[in-house]
Motif scaffolding. Structure first.
Motif, PDB file in Angstrom:
ATOM      1  N   GLY A  91       0.782  -1.225   0.000  1.00  0.00           N
ATOM      2  CA  GLY A  91       0.000   0.000   0.000  1.00  0.00           C
ATOM      3  C   GLY A  91       0.817   1.279   0.000  1.00  0.00           C
ATOM      4  N   ARG A  92       2.127   1.179  -0.169  1.00  0.00           N
ATOM      5  CA  ARG A  92       2.977   2.361  -0.087  1.00  0.00           C
ATOM      6  C   ARG A  92       3.131   3.084  -1.428  1.00  0.00           C
ATOM      7  N   ALA A  93       2.844   2.404  -2.527  1.00  0.00           N
ATOM      8  CA  ALA A  93       3.060   3.002  -3.837  1.00  0.00           C
ATOM      9  C   ALA A  93       1.874   2.751  -4.749  1.00  0.00           C
ATOM     10  N   GLU A  94       1.631   3.690  -5.661  1.00  0.00           N
ATOM     11  CA  GLU A  94       0.617   3.518  -6.694  1.00  0.00           C
ATOM     12  C   GLU A  94       0.994   4.371  -7.895  1.00  0.00           C
ATOM     13  N   ALA A  95       0.535   3.943  -9.055  1.00  0.00           N
ATOM     14  CA  ALA A  95       0.812   4.665 -10.283  1.00  0.00           C
ATOM     15  C   ALA A  95      -0.233   4.292 -11.321  1.00  0.00           C
ATOM     16  N   GLY A  96      -0.414   5.166 -12.297  1.00  0.00           N
ATOM     17  CA  GLY A  96      -1.395   4.885 -13.330  1.00  0.00           C
ATOM     18  C   GLY A  96      -1.192   5.738 -14.556  1.00  0.00           C
ATOM     19  N   ILE A  97      -1.723   5.269 -15.673  1.00  0.00           N
ATOM     20  CA  ILE A  97      -1.665   6.001 -16.928  1.00  0.00           C
ATOM     21  C   ILE A  97      -2.979   5.798 -17.669  1.00  0.00           C
ATOM     22  N   THR A  98      -3.490   6.875 -18.273  1.00  0.00           N
ATOM     23  CA  THR A  98      -4.740   6.829 -19.035  1.00  0.00           C
ATOM     24  C   THR A  98      -4.542   7.548 -20.358  1.00  0.00           C
ATOM     25  N   TYR A  99      -4.981   6.900 -21.434  1.00  0.00           N
ATOM     26  CA  TYR A  99      -4.984   7.530 -22.755  1.00  0.00           C
ATOM     27  C   TYR A  99      -6.436   7.833 -23.127  1.00  0.00           C
ATOM     28  N   PHE A 100      -6.680   9.020 -23.683  1.00  0.00           N
ATOM     29  CA  PHE A 100      -8.049   9.408 -24.017  1.00  0.00           C
ATOM     30  C   PHE A 100      -8.094  10.089 -25.374  1.00  0.00           C
ATOM     31  N   GLY A 101      -9.266  10.036 -25.980  1.00  0.00           N
ATOM     32  CA  GLY A 101      -9.519  10.727 -27.236  1.00  0.00           C
ATOM     33  C   GLY A 101     -10.969  11.168 -27.293  1.00  0.00           C
ATOM     34  N   GLN A 102     -11.220  12.338 -27.868  1.00  0.00           N
ATOM     35  CA  GLN A 102     -12.585  12.852 -27.917  1.00  0.00           C
ATOM     36  C   GLN A 102     -12.780  13.712 -29.153  1.00  0.00           C
ATOM     37  N   ASP A 103     -13.913  13.516 -29.837  1.00  0.00           N
ATOM     38  CA  ASP A 103     -14.315  14.346 -30.971  1.00  0.00           C
ATOM     39  C   ASP A 103     -15.616  15.052 -30.609  1.00  0.00           C
ATOM     40  N   THR A 104     -15.636  16.363 -30.776  1.00  0.00           N
ATOM     41  CA  THR A 104     -16.824  17.154 -30.471  1.00  0.00           C
ATOM     42  C   THR A 104     -17.248  17.904 -31.717  1.00  0.00           C
ATOM     43  N   GLU A 105     -18.535  17.842 -32.047  1.00  0.00           N
ATOM     44  CA  GLU A 105     -19.049  18.463 -33.261  1.00  0.00           C
ATOM     45  C   GLU A 105     -20.168  19.445 -32.938  1.00  0.00           C
ATOM     46  N   ASN A 106     -20.478  20.262 -33.939  1.00  0.00           N
ATOM     47  CA  ASN A 106     -21.550  21.257 -33.835  1.00  0.00           C
ATOM     48  C   ASN A 106     -21.317  22.249 -32.699  1.00  0.00           C
ATOM     49  N   LEU A 107     -20.047  22.565 -32.414  1.00  0.00           N
ATOM     50  CA  LEU A 107     -19.762  23.542 -31.372  1.00  0.00           C
ATOM     51  C   LEU A 107     -20.389  24.885 -31.730  1.00  0.00           C
ATOM     52  N   ILE A 108     -20.948  25.515 -30.735  1.00  0.00           N
ATOM     53  CA  ILE A 108     -21.645  26.781 -30.938  1.00  0.00           C
ATOM     54  C   ILE A 108     -20.676  27.936 -30.701  1.00  0.00           C
ATOM     55  N   ASP A 109     -20.632  28.861 -31.642  1.00  0.00           N
ATOM     56  CA  ASP A 109     -19.790  30.037 -31.513  1.00  0.00           C
ATOM     57  C   ASP A 109     -20.500  31.206 -32.180  1.00  0.00           C
ATOM     58  N   PHE A 110     -19.984  32.409 -31.896  1.00  0.00           N
ATOM     59  CA  PHE A 110     -20.609  33.597 -32.467  1.00  0.00           C
ATOM     60  C   PHE A 110     -20.349  33.678 -33.965  1.00  0.00           C
TER      61      PHE A 110
END
Length: 615
Positions: free
Chosen positions: A455-474
């Motif tokens: 219980g003295r050590a911990e570690a982790g790695i995460t890879y992520f990807g995301q596509d976002t569409e129809n973003l609203i802008d002026f």
């Protein structure tokens, strides 16, 4: 009777009644496994497939941070932007998503500002004194929580009452003539529990517009926060509970000045903000506690008023009412289903928007080491029709020391009331854009975590990807329109190690590559960021921590680059006895000269000292 009056009245009854009971509740009856409340399935950290960061009450005490925004900034994958310290407008972005795509919950109630341009929540005024835990769920969570959760969810839980009867009080003084203090009283027994608290801060502050640019006028800030939480334990393990969190804040800020750095310079501007959030809930278990029923009514209200040279220049108010039912049925040790319905009624400056939602979640544990989760949700918006989102997640624990987790999900965000009703008169328009559509996203992540056997050590790695569409802008042709998209991917790393019985180190590092549809780097988003915390708690009265924060170079909205920065903070506590503690903090130890947003200043070397009483 208004929703606000009914909520406050119910909260007062629920909080006051347990105070008259005499039988003490035992500590054992309050203990239980730590769960991720934002999962809606009461999953533990090794069962949830989503990537989540939990900032505990112990973390908040160790870092001794006054504002929640600074605590959230320590989570991997999170970017904060603030227009100057002490009350400057503050936003949270998760994995490159915009601040309006971050859903914020306080005790399960959404608190985004319906009157804001993008409906986002301003974190500038949220004090940590009443906060017990902050969960940051990353990636689309719309299947769990509906609109706005494209980037993720920040779920804030206020402090729970402690057994017996007691409380605490604190007072401190620091740089910039800053005074901060508060007090609480609480109790719990077999009949129920309650907690009441108040805290406040007042400071002369610094200039919001960077002093290095010749801005010498300090911009003050003051706020008061009131919190109440209580519950009644009813027969058959049922429970009635109510919470209220109220903040009244006033912050001076600087004016628009074309040609100045960041287009900001000294000016006589003041904003006043009132925020109220609360809920009344009934937990009603049936069938030997196998079916848990939750009935909840929630309410939030935000009022903003700006003054220029003493005259009102802006006023906005938005409120939201939530009606929620959720049932969770444990079919057997392998199968659990959750289902529910919600109605959200939102109003901003005389305009209304309603959403009716149905959702279902399914948890399967084919073996003890594997948890599979699936979900589907339909949200029917009174303005934009129906939207369905789905989610899949898995958490596998091949050994007690390893967790492999992965998730895929869809997200959506309905246009804000402001965006859907705005008429750009100087663009020659006579009506809002009737073709405006919700923003949508699709994302995945996969990660692995390891914990040492001791219980003295911990570690982790995460890879992520995301596509976002129809973003609203002026848009000058439509006012607000779906004209943008974003592709983001990255890696989050974390680790921790207990060096000795009294010394530990932890840290995280994030790399985010986020671009718009034209391949341009997103502004106000560092590609690299990280934190390191060194905590020491020897066998004695003294304890403390060192926090190192790193924020890499990032693009400004004008096409230039804002330099990266590294800041070091120190905290320390000295216990005079079991009831009295002295504490202190040194911020920006090496007097780093930096900006979070172009043109806005940040404090140099500064600090504070105080005393805390427990009774």
């Amino acid at each position: 009777m208004s929703y606000k009056t009914a909520l406050l009245g119910a909260a007062a009854i629920s909080i006051a009644m347990p105070a008259f009971a005499q039988t003490e509740q035992t500590e054992e009856s309050r203990l239980g496994p730590v769960i991720v409340e934002g999962s809606r399935l009461d999953q533990t950290a090794t069962e949830i497939g989503s990537s989540v960061s939990i900032i505990s009450e112990e973390d908040l005490e160790k870092l001794d941070l006054d504002f929640a925004i600074d605590a959230i900034a320590t989570a991997p994958g999170v970017t904060i932007n603030q227009n100057g310290s002490f009350g400057g407008s503050a936003s949270v972005r998760i994995r490159g998503a915009s601040s309006g795509q971050t859903l914020v919950l306080i005790d399960g109630v959404p608190v985004g500002d319906p009157s804001a341009t993008d409906g986002s929540f301003n974190f500038a005024f949220l004090d940590t004194a009443s906060i017990e835990r902050i969960e940051v769920l990353k990636g689309p969570q719309s299947t769990l929580w509906g609109s706005d959760a494209i980037g993720g969810v920040v779920s804030i839980t206020t402090k729970e009452p402690e057994p017996g009867f007691g409380g605490n009080a604190f007072a401190g003084y620091g740089s910039f003539n800053t005074l901060r203090g508060g007090a609480s009283v609480e109790g719990a027994n077999e009949t129920g529990d309650f907690r009441l608290s108040a805290s406040g801060i007042s400071t002369d502050g610094i200039s919001k517009a960077d002093e290095d640019n010749g801005n010498t006028e300090d911009d003050g800030y003051e706020s008061t926060t009131l919190s109440a939480k209580g519950g009644l334990n009813l027969p058959s393990n049922a429970r009635l509970e109510a919470t209220v969190l109220y903040t009244d804040a006033e912050s001076e800020y600087d004016s628009y000045s074309g040609g100045a750095q960041g287009n900001v310079a000294d000016g006589d501007e003041v904003t006043q903000n009132e925020t109220l959030a609360g809920n009344l809930s009934l937990q009603l278990p049936l069938f030997d506690d196998r079916l848990e029923n939750l009935f909840l009514v929630g309410y939030s209200d935000i009022t903003r008023e700006n003054f220029t040279n003493g005259a009102q220049s802006y006023f906005a108010e938005g409120d939201r009412s939530i009606f929620r039912y959720q049932g969770t049925f444990e079919i057997n040790d392998m199968n659990t289903v959750s289902f529910g319905a919600e109605r959200e009624e939102t109003t901003a400056n005389g305009e209304d928007a309603d959403t009716d939602s149905l959702f279902a979640l399914y948890e399967l544990k084919p073996v003890q080491s594997l948890t599979l989760t699936a979900g589907i949700r339909n949200d029917d918006d009174s303005r934009f029709g129906s939207e369905t989102t789905a989610r899949l997640a898995a958490a596998w624990n091949p050994t007690d020391q390893v967790t492999v987790r992965s998730s895929w999900g869809q997200g959506f965000k309905a246009p804000s009331i402001f965006q859907s009703t705005y008429i750009c008169t100087f663009c020659g328009l006579t009506e809002p854009n009737a073709n405006l559509k919700p923003e949508t996203s699709e994302a995945f992540d996969i990660g692995i975590e390891w914990r040492s056997a001791d219980g003295r050590a911990e570690a982790g790695i995460t890879y992520f990807g995301q596509d976002t569409e129809n973003l609203i802008d002026f848009s000058f042709t439509a006012g607000y329109d779906n004209i943008a998209k974003v592709e983001s991917k990255g890696v989050e790393l974390f680790g921790a190690y207990v060096l000795t019985d009294w010394l530990s180190v932890s840290g995280n590092y994030t790399v985010i590559d986020a671009e718009d549809g034209n391949g341009n780097e997103l502004s106000r988003l560092p590609e690299q960021s990280g934190n390191v915390t060194l905590a020491f708690d020897p066998d004695g009265p003294f304890s403390g921590a060192v926090l190192v924060r790193y924020n890499g170079d990032e693009a400004n909205t004008n096409g230039t680059t804002l330099d990266g920065w590294t800041r070091v903070d120190l905290t320390g506590r000295y216990a005079l006895n079991e009831s009295v503690e002295l504490y202190g903090r040194v911020e920006n130890l090496f007097d780093e000269d930096y900006q979070q947003i172009l043109g806005y200043g940040t404090p140099g070397l500064s600090g504070s000292v105080g005393i805390r009483l427990r009774y």
